[in-house]
Design a protein around this motif. Structure first.
Motif: not given
Ligand SMILES: [Fe+2]
Length: 185
Positions: A46-49, A59, A55, A52
């Motif tokens: 998810r961090y490099t999506m 999550t 992400k 927002d």
């Protein structure tokens, strides 16, 4: 952060002990297309999506997969709870019993231990989202095989719920892929 709710997302009812389906359900507890692999995959990627919203989708779905992992663990435990070692042995669970007793351990239906090499994590969100959509389809197919193998109405009911959720996740990842494509364009 996470807040734990002391309840299952869906009741994992079983008619009684059933070692055969219990050993097969390990496919979804610690196999390549398991709930564990799905949850760790999305929560890692998810961090490099780039948006927002993307992400948040990873999550949300990653979190729900951990709740599904809990449901599968509960089903397996109920299906093997209190069964004497000789019956576990007859059902092909002797190796599991030798190493873990009646405890759970993330391995697949053949006893192969879980490994994080079951999933990838790229910086590229398009690559990740395609992997995620494939993961959902493989999980759906696995649930269909498990439903075909089960005779317990409670197990079938719970697996049917989980199968439906994989379809919803596949659709949400598909929508997210379009959102991310539009954003990158
Ligand atoms: Fe899923």
């Amino acid at each position: 952060m996470w807040i734990y709710e002391k309840k299952l997302q869906y009741p994992a009812e079983v008619e009684g002990t059933d070692l055969e389906i219990a050993s097969e359900l390990f496919a979804q507890y610690g196999g390549p297309d398991s709930e564990l692999a799905a949850g760790l995959r999305y929560l890692t990627q998810r961090y490099t999506m780039p948006t927002d919203e993307a992400k948040a989708v990873l999550t949300d779905i990653g979190t729900e997969e951990l709740a599904h992992w809990e449901i599968i663990g509960t089903l397996i435990y109920k299906l093997i709870e209190g069964v004497p070692p000789e019956e576990l042995q007859e059902a092909g669970l002797a190796a599991h019993y030798a190493q873990h007793g009646h405890a759970l351990y993330p391995h697949d239906a053949a006893g192969v231990p879980f490994t994080v090499s079951y999933f990838q994590s790229h910086e590229d969100p398009i690559a990740n989202l395609h992997e995620d959509m494939a993961a959902e389809e493989k999980a759906r197919a696995t649930y269909e095989y498990l439903i075909n193998l089960s005779n317990d109405s409670g197990v079938i009911d719970t697996l049917s719920f989980l199968r439906e959720r994989e379809i919803v996740h596949f659709q949400r990842f598909g929508e997210t892929l379009e959102i991310v494509r539009d954003y990158l364009d």
